[in-house]
Design a protein around this motif. Structure first.
Motif, short mmCIF file in Angstrom:
data_model
loop_
_atom_site.label_atom_id
_atom_site.label_comp_id
_atom_site.label_asym_id
_atom_site.label_seq_id
_atom_site.Cartn_x
_atom_site.Cartn_y
_atom_site.Cartn_z
N GLY A 141 -11.27 4.70 0.66
CA GLY A 141 -12.33 3.70 0.79
C GLY A 141 -13.28 3.85 -0.38
N ASP A 175 0.84 -1.21 0.00
CA ASP A 175 0.00 0.00 0.00
C ASP A 175 0.88 1.25 0.00
N ASP A 176 0.32 2.34 0.42
CA ASP A 176 0.95 3.66 0.41
C ASP A 176 2.32 3.65 1.08
N LYS A 184 -4.08 -0.93 -6.84
CA LYS A 184 -5.14 -0.24 -6.07
C LYS A 184 -5.01 1.23 -6.43
N ASP A 190 -12.86 2.63 4.09
CA ASP A 190 -11.70 2.58 4.98
C ASP A 190 -12.10 2.05 6.35
N ARG A 227 -5.50 16.62 3.36
CA ARG A 227 -4.47 15.62 3.67
C ARG A 227 -3.10 16.11 3.19
C1 GLA Z 1 -6.81 5.56 1.53
C2 GLA Z 1 -7.22 4.12 1.27
C3 GLA Z 1 -6.58 3.24 2.29
C4 GLA Z 1 -5.09 3.38 2.21
C5 GLA Z 1 -4.70 4.82 2.41
C6 GLA Z 1 -3.22 5.03 2.15
O1 GLA Z 1 -7.35 6.03 2.70
O2 GLA Z 1 -8.60 3.99 1.27
O3 GLA Z 1 -6.97 1.91 2.09
O4 GLA Z 1 -4.66 2.91 0.95
O5 GLA Z 1 -5.42 5.67 1.53
O6 GLA Z 1 -2.86 6.34 2.31
#
Ligand code: GLA
Length: 731
Positions: free
Chosen positions: A532, A369-370, A479, A551, A446
């Motif tokens: 989300g 992920d991020d 994603k 989320d 953000r």
């Molecule tokens: C969003 C996504 C999460 C995650 C974060 C990462 O909120 O919905 O699932 O990937 O970003 O920053």
């Protein structure tokens, strides 16, 4: 052969139908299109339903006519322009060179063809062969301006769906500005409706809300530049007594990922007027002579058997004729995502331990992920720089991807392509890519900003960067996230009289980018996401077959979120993960079983640190993974029925049935426990009444009719947040 659309030239009546539904309208005085009927299939229309002509005070008549009994203000119509003696909220408003916004749309001609045309640059339902649908194009014209409106109606043969959109052509000599162009107008006489919509918030999406339609105009919509968490692009109009299983309901889903509006108006005669399309907030499209504008598409359905049947029509059209990905019918992999496991605090070594554990537990994909790119250690930097963060992956992303692949797992990667951080190479090189109003400081959200996707060079840059990573990392899954809404909506690349186009051009740019990326990488499974479920719409499904639902991973919150989502969107599109307790969003502690059953009710995965789990929990993961592999086809592609609403009761229940009705999985949930509980039952739906079913756990035998009519008692458990999965097999 026009077997789905007929035109009766004597009565000037159009009749669209399939086995289940009919949609009828006629051409009347002044070339006005009069809506006559939408509902259960009728064989033939003989003209009895002609709208009665009544002289109504303060509802004016056609220009040049002495007939006081005909008014466009009272007649139910197919599409109304502003100023045509109709005081309802108009479907279209056009500002003309002389400042007037008045139109007088009149029927010009029609065309019926097999199949369904593509909508240039926009997502839309498609056909796989020309015989499965027919399309009617009605052209309306305004003689003074030379504007022509093509109303497009496609009726499908085997699913109760009619799609609608509008194309506007400027055949005149002067430029005009489209200030509003709805995709659909629909007028109902003699109906008292409830509206059902799906409002929400970040981490709290799509909560079914039902209220009665009262006088005045109610507008459900989004002006956030996306379809939004706050109001999903969907509306249903249901009779007051309609429930999940019975009663009439009309459903409308907008296949569009930007600003939208659903206007419902109850008028002076208790008639209901519905207008759906791009939100007219800050919308103004300059339409030069000779040019065209195509609206996005509305999917519309009618069910005479309650909300479940409405949902099934939506599920089918979205799953079968909107999703194009090669994963359309494929088993979606069980994944583990590192977001809630590590947030930004990881490196290759740490992730490898999670991958190892995932392999042991039978999980099929690891999603990074991020935080893997630029120099991103928190959410304050690096958006726009899609190059690997060397400190976390010293040997490159490909090296880590190879490790994941060697373990037999697929490798997934997170992107947030539409965004830019001030602290990024991209911003330092191209500050002009950031969307902002000249002379104003743009608003952060953000601590990030939005890229100006109306610019071709931005799309090219992103396409280049993303392609490079996907190739280098042999990425199997993406994603695609978006973690803020639009503000400071202005494009330096457009002249001042085109700034009203920016919201829509942003979405068109996004669609172009997604089209390019997804067609260049057909073997990659794409999952949409926007904090989300902030962009959970039918338009997105055209590019990405699944979407991160919320989320909020708390099992109890997920009951209402997934319940609402299922109103429109198929299970194969809805993703859900088991996460750690106390839950990171709500602090709630629920059992592993309840979390599993909530998440296994969708496209399944995990989002926790597998290395920090107790052996007991690991054993449960193994069991869940094995169980999900058995029921996956049924869950992802079976017929889904909602049985009990968590919005109305302390329980939730839903079920999945295979097409041949032999495989059945039921999930029941009880939110709070009570000292002296009332007895409750779960009754099933959609089974074969003649077939006998075996409960695969207890081996008891039940008739299908028994399970549907008598049902079974829910267990009494003295504990909050409990759940049970039942599986039945036809014998
Ligand atoms: C969003 C996504 C999460 C995650 C974060 C990462 O909120 O919905 O699932 O990937 O970003 O920053």
């Amino acid at each position: 052969m026009n077997d789905l659309i007929e035109f009766d030239s004597k009565r000037q009546v159009f009749h669209l139908h399939n086995r289940n539904i009919s949609y009828i309208f006629s051409v009347e005085e002044g070339g006005t299109l009069c809506h006559l009927y939408f509902g259960r299939r009728v064989q033939k229309y003989h003209g009895e339903l002609k709208y009665p002509r009544v002289d109504r005070g303060f509802s004016g008549n056609l220009p040049g006519s002495l007939d006081r009994t005909f008014s466009r203000d009272t007649l139910p119509k197919e599409y109304s322009g502003a100023g045509e003696m109709d005081y309802h909220t108009p479907a279209t408003i056009v500002r003309q060179e002389n400042g007037s916004n008045s139109l007088m749309l009149k029927y010009k001609n029609y065309k019926i063809e097999d199949g369904k045309p593509k909508l240039e640059g926009l997502p839309a339902a498609y056909v796989e062969n020309e015989k499965e649908a027919q399309t009617l194009t009605i052209t309306l014209e305004d003689e003074l301006t030379g504007l022509e409106y093509d109303l497009l109606y496609t009726v499908y043969r085997d699913v109760s769906i009619i799609t609608r959109s509008v194309k506007v052509r400027n055949t005149g000599k002067k430029t005009v500005f489209l200030e509003k162009v709805a995709s659909l107008q629909l007028d109902f006489v003699d109906r008292d409706f409830d509206s059902i919509c799906l409002p929400g918030a970040h981490a709290n999406e799509r909560h079914l809300e039902r209220s009665s339609v009262g006088y005045g105009i109610q507008k459900f919509g989004s002006i956030r530049g996306t379809s939004s968490h706050q109001m999903n692009p969907f509306l249903a109009l249901a009779d007051r007594k309609t429930d999940e299983f019975s009663g009439d309901v009309y459903g409308f889903a907008f296949a569009y990922s930007g600003n939208h509006s659903f206007e419902v108006e109850k008028d002076q005669l208790d008639q209901t007027h519905l207008v759906i399309g791009i939100n007219d907030y800050n919308f103004s499209w300059k339409l030069d002579a000779g040019s065209e504008f195509q609206t996005p598409e509305v999917l519309m359905t009618y069910s005479d058997q309650g909300l479940n049947k409405m949902s099934q029509a939506f599920h089918e059209i979205i799953r079968e004729r909107i999703v194009r990905s090669k994963f359309k019918h494929a088993d979606r992999p069980i994944l583990v995502n590192n977001w809630e496991a590590t947030y930004f605090d990881f490196n290759e070594e740490k992730l490898k331990t999670i991958v190892d554990e995932a392999e042991n537990l039978g999980i099929e994909m690891f999603v990074l992920d991020d935080g893997w790119f630029g120099h991103r250690n928190d959410d304050n930097s690096s958006l726009g720089d899609w190059t690997v963060y060397k400190e976390k992956f010293p040997s490159g992303l490909g090296h880590f991807a190879d490790y994941v692949h060697e373990k037999g797992l697929k490798f997934g990667l997170w992107f947030e392509p539409e965004m830019i951080s001030y602290d990024s190479e991209l911003y330092r090189k191209h500050p002009e890519y950031l969307m902002q109003v000249p002379g104003r400081r743009p608003s952060p959200s953000r601590n990030q900003y939005v890229l100006d996707l109306t610019r071709k060079e931005v799309i090219d840059d992103l396409f280049g960067q993303i392609s490079k990573v996907l190739k280098e990392g042999s990425v199997d899954y993406v994603k695609w996230d978006m973690n803020r809404h639009l503000s400071d909506v202005y494009s330096a690349s457009l002249p001042k009289d085109r700034q009203g186009e920016v919201y829509h051009r942003y979405v068109l740019g996004l669609y172009e980018l997604m089209e390019r990326v997804t067609s260049a990488f057909p073997d990659v499974l794409f999952e949409g996401c926007s904090g989300g479920g902030g962009r959970f719409d039918a338009g997105f499904a055209y590019y990405m077959p699944q979407i991160w639902t919320s989320d909020n991973t708390d099992a109890v919150s997920r009951l209402t979120i997934q319940y609402g989502t299922s109103l429109v969107y198929p299970i194969s599109m809805t993703t859900a993960h088991v996460s750690a307790i106390p839950n990171h969003q709500t602090g709630r502690k629920t059992s592993f079983e309840t979390r599993g059953n909530a998440a296994m009710s969708a496209v399944f995965g995990y989002e926790l640190d597998l290395t920090k789990m107790s052996q007991e929990d690991k054993d449960q993961v193994k069991e869940q993974v094995a169980c999900y592999k058995e029921i996956r086809k049924l869950i992802q592609y079976g017929n889904f029925y909602r049985l009990k609403s968590p919005v109305e009761t302390n329980q939730a229940a839903w079920m999945f049935v295979s097409d041949d009705k032999r495989d059945v999985c039921v999930m029941t949930f009880q939110v709070l426990a009570f000292a002296q509980p009332c007895l409750t039952k779960t009754k099933l739906f959609g089974l074969d009444p003649e077939l006998e079913y075996e409960n695969l756990e207890t081996h008891e035998i039940f008739g299908g009719d028994e399970l549907m009519e008598l049902g079974f008692y829910d267990p009494i458990v003295h504990q909050d947040y409990t759940s049970k999965m039942y599986r039945f097999k036809g014998i």
